[in-house]
Design an enzyme around this catalytic site. Sequence first.
Site, PDB file in Angstrom:
ATOM      1  N   GLY A  18      48.637  31.379  30.313  1.00  0.00           N
ATOM      2  CA  GLY A  18      49.969  31.264  29.706  1.00  0.00           C
ATOM      3  C   GLY A  18      49.989  30.314  28.522  1.00  0.00           C
ATOM      4  O   GLY A  18      50.558  30.620  27.465  1.00  0.00           O
ATOM      5  N   GLU A  37      43.998  20.181  27.590  1.00  0.00           N
ATOM      6  CA  GLU A  37      43.333  20.786  28.752  1.00  0.00           C
ATOM      7  C   GLU A  37      42.482  19.726  29.428  1.00  0.00           C
ATOM      8  O   GLU A  37      41.622  19.119  28.794  1.00  0.00           O
ATOM      9  CB  GLU A  37      42.490  21.989  28.311  1.00  0.00           C
ATOM     10  N   CYS A  45      41.886  31.770  35.225  1.00  0.00           N
ATOM     11  CA  CYS A  45      41.438  33.156  35.122  1.00  0.00           C
ATOM     12  C   CYS A  45      40.025  33.239  34.556  1.00  0.00           C
ATOM     13  O   CYS A  45      39.150  33.891  35.127  1.00  0.00           O
ATOM     14  CB  CYS A  45      42.412  33.944  34.252  1.00  0.00           C
ATOM     15  N   LYS A  53      35.150  35.983  39.312  1.00  0.00           N
ATOM     16  CA  LYS A  53      35.267  36.762  40.562  1.00  0.00           C
ATOM     17  C   LYS A  53      34.862  38.215  40.334  1.00  0.00           C
ATOM     18  O   LYS A  53      34.084  38.778  41.089  1.00  0.00           O
ATOM     19  CB  LYS A  53      36.714  36.692  41.061  1.00  0.00           C
ATOM     20  N   ALA A 117      47.329  15.547  30.245  1.00  0.00           N
ATOM     21  CA  ALA A 117      48.573  15.168  29.569  1.00  0.00           C
ATOM     22  C   ALA A 117      49.703  15.170  30.584  1.00  0.00           C
ATOM     23  O   ALA A 117      49.736  16.026  31.474  1.00  0.00           O
ATOM     24  CB  ALA A 117      48.877  16.152  28.438  1.00  0.00           C
ATOM     25  N   GLY A 180      44.524  35.727  54.252  1.00  0.00           N
ATOM     26  CA  GLY A 180      44.738  37.175  54.274  1.00  0.00           C
ATOM     27  C   GLY A 180      45.180  37.681  52.920  1.00  0.00           C
ATOM     28  O   GLY A 180      45.540  38.843  52.754  1.00  0.00           O
ATOM     29  N   TYR A 182      44.908  38.362  48.621  1.00  0.00           N
ATOM     30  CA  TYR A 182      43.932  39.138  47.865  1.00  0.00           C
ATOM     31  C   TYR A 182      42.666  38.329  47.591  1.00  0.00           C
ATOM     32  O   TYR A 182      41.559  38.856  47.628  1.00  0.00           O
ATOM     33  CB  TYR A 182      44.555  39.733  46.590  1.00  0.00           C
ATOM     34  N   ILE A 183      42.818  37.026  47.370  1.00  0.00           N
ATOM     35  CA  ILE A 183      41.624  36.211  47.081  1.00  0.00           C
ATOM     36  C   ILE A 183      40.712  36.158  48.314  1.00  0.00           C
ATOM     37  O   ILE A 183      39.492  36.290  48.216  1.00  0.00           O
ATOM     38  CB  ILE A 183      42.024  34.795  46.617  1.00  0.00           C
ATOM     39  N   ASP A 307      51.700  30.256  36.633  1.00  0.00           N
ATOM     40  CA  ASP A 307      51.672  29.940  38.068  1.00  0.00           C
ATOM     41  C   ASP A 307      52.474  28.694  38.423  1.00  0.00           C
ATOM     42  O   ASP A 307      52.909  28.546  39.563  1.00  0.00           O
ATOM     43  CB  ASP A 307      50.220  29.718  38.522  1.00  0.00           C
ATOM     44  N   THR A 315      47.495  36.766  35.962  1.00  0.00           N
ATOM     45  CA  THR A 315      47.194  36.460  34.570  1.00  0.00           C
ATOM     46  C   THR A 315      48.055  37.221  33.562  1.00  0.00           C
ATOM     47  O   THR A 315      48.638  36.604  32.658  1.00  0.00           O
ATOM     48  CB  THR A 315      45.699  36.685  34.313  1.00  0.00           C
ATOM     49  N   ALA A 345      45.929  44.914  41.309  1.00  0.00           N
ATOM     50  CA  ALA A 345      44.756  45.413  42.040  1.00  0.00           C
ATOM     51  C   ALA A 345      44.185  44.321  42.920  1.00  0.00           C
ATOM     52  O   ALA A 345      44.340  43.133  42.640  1.00  0.00           O
ATOM     53  CB  ALA A 345      43.690  45.871  41.046  1.00  0.00           C
ATOM     54  N   HIS A 440      40.068  67.503  37.555  1.00  0.00           N
ATOM     55  CA  HIS A 440      39.239  67.934  38.670  1.00  0.00           C
ATOM     56  C   HIS A 440      37.758  67.828  38.330  1.00  0.00           C
ATOM     57  O   HIS A 440      37.387  68.142  37.205  1.00  0.00           O
ATOM     58  CB  HIS A 440      39.596  69.393  39.004  1.00  0.00           C
TER      59      HIS A 440
END
Length: 463
Positions: A18, A37, A45, A53, A117, A180, A182-183, A307, A315, A345, A440
């Site tokens: 973000g 940072e 991410c 990951k 910061a 339980g 997704y991670i 987050d 993300t 996903a 198909h």
Amino acid sequence: MTTTERRVDLFVIGAGSGGVRAARIAAGYGARVMVAEEYRVGGTCVIRGCVPKKLLVYAARFREAFEDAVGFGWSDTAPTFDWASLIASKDREIGRLEAAYKATLGKAGVEIVESRAVLHDAKTVRLEPSGELIRAEHILIATGATPSLGPSIPGIEHVISSNEALALDHLPARVLVQGGSYIAVEFASIFAGLGSQVSLVYRGENILRGFDDDVRQQLRMELEKRGIKVITGATVTAVEPHGKHYTAHLSCDMQVAADAVMFAIGRPPNVRGLGLETVGIKIAPNGGIAVDEYSQTSVPGIWAVGDVTNRVNLTPVAIREGHAFADTVFGGKPTKVDYRCVPTAVFSEPEVGTVGLSEAQAIAEFGDVDVYKTSFRPMKATLSGRDTTVLLKLVVDAASQRVLGCHIVGEGAGEMIQLVGIAVRMGATKADFDATMAVHPTAAEELVTMRQPTLRHRRKAAE
Ligand SMILES: Cc1cc2nc3c(=O)[nH]c(=O)nc-3n(C[C@H](O)[C@H](O)[C@H](O)COP(=O)(O)OP(=O)(O)OC[C@H]3O[C@@H](n4cnc5c(N)ncnc54)[C@H](O)[C@@H]3O)c2cc1C
């Protein structure tokens, strides 16, 4: 503490998904931007989330590919795996991405400060440990979330989070993953694919809470087929060390022997020690920074995205929020983020792709709901002999025939759901799906060939 104050139009705390997007877009509008940072540019991410990951997911999937190849005429398909080499390659790629992020910010004219910061007052940020003060017209908090290991059970010091799991110096032979989410299921699949013996312990009745119940059931079954021991209705109460090995004691009186114990039980917003209370920033009931639809906090001029606001912790959502913030504040285009139909996903083995409402959510919201569901052996499994099935499911509003949700478990589910997400978001009806020609032979073609509902939910039975 220095008395010299530098001045900027925007100070961003946190160079993750973000923060980086917001900084870059704001600078593009001509703002003087500084971003701080405290760890590594790119954030969760890039450095210790989605990207590393997924690289490990790719590595883990070769096991099945080698096994399946035999059914297609290949032989000598039992190669060996070297964890250290995988981690070194992954680290090189993460380093490359971090450098690319820095270069992009630099090119956009954003100044990066590699430092922690915190808020000093409503218009000033303090760098730590230098104590330098930076005056900012606007401050954006984009500090993300951090893994929580939960209550301090005996032996908690031996427990690792996803952060350490991505940097272990060897592949543990036996891994216990608690959680339980997704991670948790993704890491269980990674370790199992790479050859570890995996136990997945979750306190609820089934994994992937919040997902469609058929998806939860199907994924659990498929994980178990791949040798993962899924233990639900239990928690880890103690981790007892024996040299480099552990015995995990569970609330259900079971004991699990492991060489690594990983918890993936939640990622609370990173709000501590930021000085939020100093300036009176309110926290929402979900523990994130409370913001309005434009990501403005309770203090004018201070904004928060990603987050740390605990809205939808993904993300692409953090990026969209950062972009919308910059458009709103520096681009003169007030922009709200649309949280409807966020496709997502789970990169477990097999993969999950989901968009829109689950069957239960659709019934609660719409009452009359038709469900189209199919589960079948994918073509590849006919020759490989693998015991696996694919699940495809559409949840449809009976009155308008609009497709409210789509849920897929199987190879390529993440790729499929990105595209189905467009149709679902646009309000496509079941007839639109049916009118679309099938591709198909694919698994996805079943999405446009399911003729009869497998279930019809009606609020009231006909009189
Ligand atoms: C293992 C794992 C897998 C994931 N997989 C996926 C996935 O497949 N798909 C997906 O969409 N999402 C995934 N996510 C979630 C995704 O990573 C987050 O939703 C996303 O990174 C949030 O972005 P953000 O900008 O809010 O915060 P972050 O990316 O976490 O960035 C916050 C940054 O702020 C820095 N920071 C914090 N406090 C300070 C401070 N006081 N001063 C300076 N810097 C500070 C941090 O070091 C960090 O770099 C995954 C997360 C994890 C942990």
